[in-house]
Design a protein around this motif. Structure first.
Motif, mmCIF file in Angstrom:
data_model
loop_
_atom_site.group_PDB
_atom_site.id
_atom_site.type_symbol
_atom_site.label_atom_id
_atom_site.label_comp_id
_atom_site.label_asym_id
_atom_site.label_seq_id
_atom_site.Cartn_x
_atom_site.Cartn_y
_atom_site.Cartn_z
ATOM 1 N N LYS A 91 -3.416 3.470 6.086
ATOM 2 C CA LYS A 91 -2.909 4.699 6.690
ATOM 3 C C LYS A 91 -3.840 5.294 7.739
ATOM 4 C CE LYS A 91 0.589 4.495 3.860
ATOM 5 N NZ LYS A 91 1.923 4.078 4.353
ATOM 6 N N THR A 92 -4.858 4.576 8.139
ATOM 7 C CA THR A 92 -5.838 5.089 9.090
ATOM 8 C C THR A 92 -5.169 5.566 10.374
ATOM 9 O OG1 THR A 92 -7.427 3.499 8.236
ATOM 10 C CG2 THR A 92 -7.964 4.562 10.312
ATOM 11 N N GLY A 93 -5.440 6.805 10.757
ATOM 12 C CA GLY A 93 -4.936 7.368 12.007
ATOM 13 C C GLY A 93 -3.558 7.989 11.904
ATOM 14 N N LEU A 94 -2.829 7.701 10.837
ATOM 15 C CA LEU A 94 -1.460 8.200 10.736
ATOM 16 C C LEU A 94 -1.401 9.681 10.392
ATOM 17 C CD1 LEU A 94 0.352 5.219 8.996
ATOM 18 C CD2 LEU A 94 0.767 6.106 11.293
ATOM 19 N N SER A 95 -2.336 10.156 9.592
ATOM 20 C CA SER A 95 -2.351 11.576 9.255
ATOM 21 C C SER A 95 -2.467 12.426 10.515
ATOM 22 C CB SER A 95 -3.519 11.882 8.300
ATOM 23 O OG SER A 95 -3.587 13.269 8.032
ATOM 24 N N ALA A 127 4.772 1.090 -5.974
ATOM 25 C CA ALA A 127 4.946 1.710 -4.659
ATOM 26 C C ALA A 127 4.147 3.000 -4.624
ATOM 27 C CB ALA A 127 6.418 1.985 -4.379
ATOM 28 N N VAL A 128 3.653 3.338 -3.444
ATOM 29 C CA VAL A 128 2.860 4.558 -3.257
ATOM 30 C C VAL A 128 3.621 5.513 -2.349
ATOM 31 C CG1 VAL A 128 0.724 5.510 -2.312
ATOM 32 C CG2 VAL A 128 0.672 3.328 -3.547
ATOM 33 N N VAL A 129 3.581 6.791 -2.707
ATOM 34 C CA VAL A 129 4.104 7.855 -1.856
ATOM 35 C C VAL A 129 2.939 8.776 -1.519
ATOM 36 C CG1 VAL A 129 5.696 9.800 -1.689
ATOM 37 C CG2 VAL A 129 6.387 7.728 -2.911
ATOM 38 N N ILE A 130 2.776 9.092 -0.246
ATOM 39 C CA ILE A 130 1.647 9.906 0.195
ATOM 40 C C ILE A 130 1.917 11.391 -0.069
ATOM 41 C CG2 ILE A 130 0.248 10.603 2.191
ATOM 42 C CD1 ILE A 130 -0.273 7.743 1.149
ATOM 43 N N LYS A 131 0.943 12.068 -0.679
ATOM 44 C CA LYS A 131 1.092 13.447 -1.119
ATOM 45 C C LYS A 131 1.450 14.405 0.010
ATOM 46 C CE LYS A 131 -2.318 13.160 -4.884
ATOM 47 N NZ LYS A 131 -3.667 13.630 -5.325
ATOM 48 N N GLU A 132 0.851 14.205 1.181
ATOM 49 C CA GLU A 132 1.034 15.152 2.272
ATOM 50 C C GLU A 132 2.416 15.083 2.913
ATOM 51 O OE1 GLU A 132 -3.412 13.885 2.653
ATOM 52 O OE2 GLU A 132 -1.531 13.080 1.851
ATOM 53 N N ARG A 149 13.360 0.592 -10.105
ATOM 54 C CA ARG A 149 12.488 0.468 -11.283
ATOM 55 C C ARG A 149 11.029 0.198 -10.899
ATOM 56 N NH1 ARG A 149 14.746 -3.959 -14.960
ATOM 57 N NH2 ARG A 149 13.298 -3.046 -16.460
ATOM 58 N N LEU A 150 10.641 0.605 -9.705
ATOM 59 C CA LEU A 150 9.247 0.463 -9.288
ATOM 60 C C LEU A 150 8.382 1.509 -9.980
ATOM 61 C CD1 LEU A 150 9.914 -0.006 -5.483
ATOM 62 C CD2 LEU A 150 8.667 -1.652 -6.884
ATOM 63 N N ASN A 151 7.112 1.186 -10.174
ATOM 64 C CA ASN A 151 6.136 2.137 -10.691
ATOM 65 C C ASN A 151 5.581 2.915 -9.498
ATOM 66 O OD1 ASN A 151 6.045 1.067 -13.538
ATOM 67 N ND2 ASN A 151 5.428 -0.766 -12.420
ATOM 68 N N ILE A 152 5.676 4.238 -9.545
ATOM 69 C CA ILE A 152 5.332 5.073 -8.397
ATOM 70 C C ILE A 152 3.977 5.737 -8.592
ATOM 71 C CG2 ILE A 152 6.055 7.019 -6.971
ATOM 72 C CD1 ILE A 152 8.926 6.485 -7.916
ATOM 73 N N PHE A 153 3.141 5.658 -7.555
ATOM 74 C CA PHE A 153 1.851 6.344 -7.526
ATOM 75 C C PHE A 153 1.847 7.298 -6.339
ATOM 76 C CE2 PHE A 153 1.223 2.405 -9.749
ATOM 77 C CZ PHE A 153 0.313 2.700 -10.761
ATOM 78 N N ASP A 158 -6.255 9.541 2.394
ATOM 79 C CA ASP A 158 -7.579 8.960 2.171
ATOM 80 C C ASP A 158 -7.649 8.243 0.837
ATOM 81 O OD1 ASP A 158 -10.448 8.754 3.129
ATOM 82 O OD2 ASP A 158 -10.766 9.726 1.186
ATOM 83 N N GLU A 159 -7.078 8.834 -0.203
ATOM 84 C CA GLU A 159 -7.069 8.187 -1.517
ATOM 85 C C GLU A 159 -6.340 6.847 -1.454
ATOM 86 O OE1 GLU A 159 -7.032 12.118 -4.461
ATOM 87 O OE2 GLU A 159 -5.153 11.225 -3.765
ATOM 88 N N HIS A 160 -5.277 6.795 -0.693
ATOM 89 C CA HIS A 160 -4.529 5.545 -0.551
ATOM 90 C C HIS A 160 -5.405 4.446 0.007
ATOM 91 C CE1 HIS A 160 -2.219 2.625 1.860
ATOM 92 N NE2 HIS A 160 -1.358 2.666 0.867
#
Length: 258
Positions: A91-95, A127-132, A149-153, A158-160
């Motif tokens: 995710k570098t630069g995307l925020s 799968a990951v979803v970004i908090k912001e 049925r994916l496990n979501i985090f 930055d944590e990602h």
């Protein structure tokens, strides 16, 4: 909901096929040959056609190094209420880009490859979803991932990247080091064969995907840790120090305990 998918590579094609059953979906790729097998989907030959489609959600599925440029190429063809999104492995630069874009956004990371994952049963995949991300965008993707049925985090940007450097880049680098030492000869041993199968699966992945993950800015830190561990075990082996080896092995067992 009208969804536009930008890029019809492996993940873009998979998302197109999954989402077109429940939503009005359009897709565009510079290589129009990638579009010929889609059904129940609007296929754009020119990016300007996007303006009349007026999507509610844009999912950017191009390679990481082209993600921001791809957003810029379509921003004049989407309305201000459109939520823009990415699925990149880093995710570098995307925020910063999202903050300055003027659009609502949602950033996710489906942590599996459609080529090797069991698409009929994704219950062991993540799968990951970004908090912001925008709340409406997060709700959409969470509902979508839950249906699969994916496990979501949920991580911050930055944590990602820190987590991906640890959970993806570290095993990738370790496998590349293993593979780089291989000779073109048959070797006995079950453990060797298992490592070799992992290596073959890894090397069958797309070069751009592998590069994206390895170019994570936190990867170098993980490589330095690997190098430190290699130096340590080399020292133990050279000295044939059984007591130190036992300490090392016990520490490893502690690290991998469930």
């Amino acid at each position: 909901m009208r969804i536009f998918i930008l890029g019809a590579g492996k993940m873009g094609a998979w998302l197109t096929e999954e989402l077109c059953h429940d939503y009005e979906v359009a897709v565009y790729d510079e290589d129009i040959r990638k579009l010929k097998y889609f059904f129940n989907v609007t296929r754009f030959r020119e990016i300007g056609e996007l303006k009349d489609f007026n999507p509610d959600l844009l999912i950017n599925c191009v390679t990481l190094n082209n993600t921001i440029a791809a957003f810029e190429s379509v921003r004049d063809f989407i309305g201000g209420n459109c939520i823009i999104s990415d699925i990149t492995s880093v995710k570098t630069g995307l925020s910063e880009y999202y903050s300055n874009s003027g659009f609502r956004f949602v950033s996710t990371h489906p942590m599996f490859g459609p080529t090797f994952a069991n698409i009929r049963d994704l219950s062991s995949e993540n799968a990951v979803v970004i908090k912001e991300s925008d709340e409406e965008g997060k709700e959409f993707f969470k509902d979508f991932f839950i249906r699969l049925r994916l496990n979501i985090f949920e991580y911050s940007f930055d944590e990602h990247d820190r987590t991906m450097a640890y959970s993806l880049a570290t095993p990738f680098v370790s496998t590349l080091v293993f593979s780089g030492c291989m000779k073109r000869e048959v070797a006995p041993g079950t453990t060797f064969k298992r490592h070799m199968n992992i290596a073959k699966n890894l090397m069958a992945e797309d070069d751009y995907l592998l590069s994206e993950i390895l170019f994570n800015p936190y990867t170098v830190e993980q490589i330095q840790n690997i190098s430190s561990q290699l130096s340590y075990i080399s020292h133990i082996i050279k000295d044939r120090d059984f007591e130190e080896m036992r300490k090392f092995l016990n520490k490893v067992r502690e690290n991998i305990e469930d």
